[in-house]
Design an enzyme around this catalytic site. Structure first.
Site, PDB file in Angstrom:
ATOM      1  N   LYS A 190       2.825   2.195   1.376  1.00 20.35           N
ATOM      2  CA  LYS A 190       1.853   2.749   2.310  1.00 20.35           C
ATOM      3  C   LYS A 190       1.419   1.748   3.382  1.00 20.35           C
ATOM      4  CE  LYS A 190       0.578   6.434   1.621  1.00 20.35           C
ATOM      5  NZ  LYS A 190       1.059   7.823   1.789  1.00 20.35           N
TER       6      LYS A 190
HETATM    7  N1  PMP Z   1       3.244   6.281  -5.314  1.00 17.87           N
HETATM    8  C1  PMP Z   1       2.119   5.600  -5.069  1.00 17.87           C
HETATM    9  C2  PMP Z   1       1.721   4.520  -6.011  1.00 17.87           C
HETATM   10  C3  PMP Z   1       1.323   5.904  -3.955  1.00 17.87           C
HETATM   11  O1  PMP Z   1       0.195   5.217  -3.713  1.00 17.87           O
HETATM   12  C4  PMP Z   1       1.729   6.946  -3.097  1.00 17.87           C
HETATM   13  C5  PMP Z   1       0.866   7.306  -1.918  1.00 17.87           C
HETATM   14  N2  PMP Z   1      -0.162   8.223  -2.237  1.00 17.87           N
HETATM   15  C6  PMP Z   1       2.909   7.652  -3.400  1.00 17.87           C
HETATM   16  C7  PMP Z   1       3.652   7.275  -4.514  1.00 17.87           C
HETATM   17  C8  PMP Z   1       3.383   8.832  -2.586  1.00 17.87           C
HETATM   18  O2  PMP Z   1       3.620   8.526  -1.235  1.00 17.87           O
HETATM   19  P1  PMP Z   1       3.383   9.596  -0.112  1.00 17.87           P
HETATM   20  O3  PMP Z   1       1.895   9.686   0.134  1.00 17.87           O
HETATM   21  O4  PMP Z   1       4.098   9.063   1.074  1.00 17.87           O
HETATM   22  O5  PMP Z   1       3.928  10.896  -0.575  1.00 17.87           O
END
Ligand code: PMP
Length: 328
Positions: A38
């Site tokens: 992120k």
């Molecule tokens: N895994 C973790 C540990 C995350 O912090 C996130 C972000 N919420 C995600 C997966 C999923 O990513 P995205 O928000 O891009 O779908």
């Protein structure tokens, strides 16, 4: 020998133990500055908002997040001179909160069971603070075009480069969906036959068909799953969804640490556990890439801790302590 700069690594042991024929590859995102995938969207959303004149140093950045976007934004805010307020549900780890505080962010914890559209949720509280605090802004990862675009422009390109332009399957968990959407959009342009596999916890409603989304208890894996469909998720790009649960996900995360030396977080285990199933349809010479969004730093007191694993019914306490444990 792996080096800390490798962002993309061949899995060597788990694939063989699970009888996979294809190559299984991990896209490691825990080397990023604040520790997760992120960071890419945090920096991109921040930079674009500054460029367009929407925000300026001295302003306040507010964001609802499961923590990792917050960490990326707090890092940007710290070095660029902004106040940063992060709203995150209670279930997210204290390790994330401590790191956020160290970066100078202010934290608001919100109830886990508040639905996304209630005033008590992390989204509802962010909106209220935004109304109350002058010169405050929500960059809003759930509805910001630069979330998927950051992955289209960077993450997907890195995967393509490392795979020599040919990827047969991509497996990623979805929260805001920005990661899977941005990567899938780019990969499908270059490799039209690529199979995109989404991973969604039981209890969340992101998967399709909707009949997959049965109710479940609160899940411990952080960062994936939601009770609404974020605009940053384009589900038409996902070919197949797998539902995940805590036990296989967290056991797999521990296996990846122990058997592959990949110091990943819980949602990485969820993605890998589902990839092992999904990639069974691939043949020798084909490539399956699995996203590992964050690292174990965020979960030291949670799935890294044996007591926590016992208390949460994920691991069974060994009947007899080992010789080595007894002398420690
Ligand atoms: N895994 C973790 C540990 C995350 O912090 C996130 C972000 N919420 C995600 C997966 C999923 O990513 P995205 O928000 O891009 O779908």
């Amino acid at each position: 020998m792996r080096t800390v700069t490798d962002q993309y690594l061949q899995i060597n042991t788990i694939n063989k133990a699970e009888g996979l024929e294809c190559d299984l590859l991990a896209k490691c995102e825990f080397f990023n500055a604040a520790g997760s995938v992120k960071d890419r969207i945090a920096k991109r959303m921040f930079d674009e908002a500054e460029k367009s004149g929407k925000i300026k140093p001295g302003d306040t950045i507010i964001e609802p997040t499961s923590g990792n976007t917050g960490l990326g934004l707090a890092l940007c805010a710290a070095v660029k001179g902004y106040r940063c307020i992060i709203c995150l549900p209670e279930k997210m780890s204290n390790e994330k909160v401590d790191t956020l505080r160290a970066l100078g962010a202010e934290i608001v914890r919100t109830p886990n069971d508040a639905s996304f559209d209630s005033p008590e949720s992390h989204i509802g509280v962010s909106m209220r603070l935004n109304r109350e605090i002058p010169n405050s802004h929500i960059l809003n990862q759930y509805d910001n075009e630069y979330n998927p675009l950051a992955h289209y422009d960077t993450t997907a390109e890195e995967i393509l480069e490392a795979c020599g332009g040919k990827v047969d399957m991509l497996v990623a968990g979805a929260g805001t969906g920005g990661t899977i959407t941005g990567i899938a959009r780019r990969l499908k342009e270059v490799c039209p036959d690529v199979i995109i596999v989404g991973v969604d916890p039981v209890g969340s409603i992101l998967a399709q068909p909707a009949s997959l989304n049965v109710d479940g208890p609160m899940y411990q894996v952080e960062g994936i799953g939601y009770d609404f469909i974020p605009n940053s998720l384009d589900r038409s790009l996902v070919d197949k969804w797998y539902k995940c649960t805590d036990k296989p996900s967290l056991i797999m995360a521990r296996r990846m640490i122990k058997e592959e030396g990949l110091l990943c977080g819980g949602s990485s285990g969820a993605a890998m556990a589902c990839a092992i199933e999904a990639a069974k349809e691939l043949k020798a010479g084909q490539k399956c890439v699995v996203m590992l969004p964050d690292g174990l730093r965020n979960y030291m007191s949670k799935f890294l801790n044996d007591e926590w694993m016992y208390e949460n019914g994920i691991m069974e306490r060994a009947a007899k302590e080992s010789e080595v444990d007894r002398f420690n």
